[in-house]
Design a protein around this motif. Structure first.
Motif, short mmCIF file in Angstrom:
data_model
loop_
_atom_site.label_atom_id
_atom_site.label_comp_id
_atom_site.label_asym_id
_atom_site.label_seq_id
_atom_site.Cartn_x
_atom_site.Cartn_y
_atom_site.Cartn_z
N GLN A 124 0.83 -1.21 0.00
CA GLN A 124 0.00 0.00 0.00
C GLN A 124 0.86 1.24 0.00
O GLN A 124 0.60 2.21 -0.75
CB GLN A 124 -0.92 -0.03 1.22
N GLU A 125 1.91 1.26 0.84
CA GLU A 125 2.79 2.43 0.92
C GLU A 125 3.51 2.68 -0.40
O GLU A 125 3.64 3.83 -0.84
CB GLU A 125 3.79 2.24 2.05
N ILE A 126 3.98 1.60 -1.04
CA ILE A 126 4.71 1.75 -2.29
C ILE A 126 3.81 2.30 -3.38
O ILE A 126 4.17 3.25 -4.10
CB ILE A 126 5.33 0.39 -2.72
N ILE A 127 2.62 1.72 -3.54
CA ILE A 127 1.72 2.17 -4.59
C ILE A 127 1.29 3.62 -4.35
O ILE A 127 1.24 4.43 -5.28
CB ILE A 127 0.50 1.24 -4.70
N TRP A 128 1.01 3.96 -3.09
CA TRP A 128 0.59 5.32 -2.79
C TRP A 128 1.71 6.32 -3.07
O TRP A 128 1.47 7.42 -3.57
CB TRP A 128 0.14 5.42 -1.34
N ALA A 129 2.94 5.93 -2.76
CA ALA A 129 4.08 6.83 -2.97
C ALA A 129 4.44 6.98 -4.44
O ALA A 129 4.69 8.09 -4.93
CB ALA A 129 5.29 6.33 -2.18
N VAL A 130 4.46 5.86 -5.17
CA VAL A 130 4.86 5.89 -6.58
C VAL A 130 3.76 6.47 -7.46
O VAL A 130 4.01 7.14 -8.45
CB VAL A 130 5.26 4.48 -7.06
N LYS A 131 2.50 6.18 -7.12
CA LYS A 131 1.35 6.58 -7.93
C LYS A 131 1.48 6.06 -9.37
O LYS A 131 1.44 6.83 -10.35
CB LYS A 131 1.16 8.10 -7.90
N PRO A 132 1.60 4.75 -9.51
CA PRO A 132 1.86 4.18 -10.83
C PRO A 132 0.65 4.24 -11.75
O PRO A 132 -0.50 4.26 -11.31
CB PRO A 132 2.23 2.73 -10.51
N ASP A 133 0.93 4.22 -13.03
CA ASP A 133 -0.11 4.06 -14.04
C ASP A 133 -0.47 2.59 -14.19
O ASP A 133 -1.57 2.26 -14.65
CB ASP A 133 0.37 4.60 -15.39
N LEU A 134 0.48 1.73 -13.83
CA LEU A 134 0.28 0.29 -14.01
C LEU A 134 1.00 -0.48 -12.92
O LEU A 134 2.15 -0.17 -12.57
CB LEU A 134 0.82 -0.14 -15.38
N VAL A 135 0.30 -1.48 -12.37
CA VAL A 135 0.91 -2.45 -11.48
C VAL A 135 0.84 -3.80 -12.18
O VAL A 135 -0.24 -4.21 -12.64
CB VAL A 135 0.19 -2.54 -10.12
N ILE A 136 1.96 -4.49 -12.27
CA ILE A 136 2.02 -5.82 -12.89
C ILE A 136 2.27 -6.84 -11.79
O ILE A 136 3.24 -6.73 -11.05
CB ILE A 136 3.13 -5.90 -13.95
N GLU A 137 1.39 -7.82 -11.69
CA GLU A 137 1.53 -8.85 -10.67
C GLU A 137 1.58 -10.23 -11.32
O GLU A 137 0.74 -10.55 -12.16
CB GLU A 137 0.36 -8.82 -9.69
N THR A 138 2.56 -11.04 -10.93
CA THR A 138 2.57 -12.44 -11.35
C THR A 138 2.16 -13.28 -10.15
O THR A 138 2.67 -13.11 -9.05
CB THR A 138 3.95 -12.88 -11.86
N GLY A 139 1.22 -14.19 -10.39
CA GLY A 139 0.64 -14.98 -9.31
C GLY A 139 -0.63 -14.31 -8.83
O GLY A 139 -0.60 -13.21 -8.30
#
Length: 253
Positions: A69-84
Motif C-alpha cells: 500500500q505504501e509503495i503504490i501510494w508513494a509511486v502513484k503508478p499508471d500500471l501495477v504488474i503482478e505475477t501470481g
C-alpha cells in the motif's frame, strides 16, 4: 507535545524519530532473530492465509500488505504488474489503492486461474481496474502481451509472486524488471525461503534453500546496477516474506 499535534515542526520531528528508530532496528540482532523465528512459526501454521482484502482472500503477511500500500501510494503508478493471482486479494489491494489515486490499472498473470476465482475477480467492484492474463509469466507470448499493455504507462510497479524457483524468478526479473520506472519498485516475494531452517519440508514443492527467489535476486542484481535492494523497507517491517526482495530502480541504465 500533544499526540495529535500537526504543525510542520511536529511532522518533521516525527519523521526524524521514525528514521532513527528504523535505523536502530537494522542493528537490533535480537529483535531481527525474534522476527525471523516468528515468521517460521507463522508459515508452519499458515498464518498468512487468515486475511482478506475487500472480500477476497489475500495470502500475505499483514506487514507486507501495508508495505505494498505504501509503495503504490508513494509511486502513484499508471500500471501495477503482478505475477501470481491465487484468490485475487493482491490484485484487489493494488486496484483499491489505484482507485483512491483516481487512475491506473493492475495486470495479473497466472498460469492457472480457477474459474471461481476468475468469476469473483471479474465481478468485484474494482474489476474495472483489473486485467487478467492466463498463461505462464515467462512464456514469450505472455511477456510480449504484458509489455504491449505497458507501453503507454509512465510509472510502473512490478510484484513477483508466482513460481518460487530460482530459474523461474530469474526469468521473471529478466522479463519484467526493465518495465519498472526510476524510483519505483520490483518486489520479489517469498525470498524468506532461503532463511528457513535446513530441515524445513516444502511438501514436494520444487523450491527450497539454495533454489528460491532470494538466490535469484542475489544472482540477478549483480548484473543490474540500475536496481538496489531497499533495506529500509525490510528494516521497518522486520516480519516480511520479502527480505532482500524490495528492489528499487535507482537509475535508467
Amino acid at each position: 507535545m500533544p499526540y495529535l499535534e500537526t504543525t510542520p515542526d511536529a511532522e518533521a520531528g516525527y519523521l526524524v524519530e521514525k528514521k532513527t528508530r528504523i535505523a536502530a532496528f537494522a542493528q537490533d540482532e535480537a529483535f531481527r532473530a525474534l522476527s525471523n523465528a516468528w515468521r517460521i512459526e507463522a508459515l508452519k501454521k499458515k498464518y498468512m492465509n487468515n486475511y482478506s482484502w475487500l472480500g477476497r482472500p489475500i495470502i500475505q503477511l499483514p506487514t507486507d500488505i501495508v508495505a505494498i500500500q505504501e509503495i503504490i501510494w508513494a509511486v502513484k503508478p499508471d500500471l501495477v504488474i503482478e505475477t501470481g493471482i491465487a484468490h485475487g486479494g493482491s490484485l484487489i489491494l493494488s486496484a483499491s489503492i489505484l482507485e483512491l489515486l483516481g487512475h491506473g490499472k493492475v495486470i495479473g498473470v497466472d498460469i492457472d486461474i480457477r474459474s471461481h476465482n476468475r468469476h469473483a475477480i471479474e465481478n468485484h467492484h474494482l474489476a474495472h481496474r483489473i486485467q487478467i492474463i492466463e498463461g505462464s509469466s515467462v512464456d514469450p507470448d505472455i511477456v510480449a502481451k504484458v509489455h504491449s499493455e505497458a507501453k503507454d504507462a509512465a510509472k510502473i510497479v512490478v510484484l513477483l509472486d508466482s513460481n518460487h524457483t530460482h530459474e523461474h524468478v530469474f526469468a521473471e526479473l529478466n522479463a519484467y524488471a526493465n518495465l519498472v520506472s526510476v524510483n519505483s519498485y520490483c518486489v520479489v516475494f517469498d525470498t524468506f525461503i532461503e532463511d528457513m531452517p535446513d530441515d524445513y519440508i516444502w511438501n514436494e514443492r520444487p523450491w527450497g534453500k539454495g533454489n528460491n527467489p532470494k538466490t535469484a535476486v542475489w544472482e540477478w542484481i549483480k548484473h543490474h546496477p540500475e536496481f538496489a535492494v531497499d533495506h529500509s523497507i525490510e528494516d521497518r517491517l522486520l516480519v516480511t516474506s520479502a527480505p532482500n526482495g524490495f528492489l528499487q530502480r535507482v537509475s535508467q541504465l
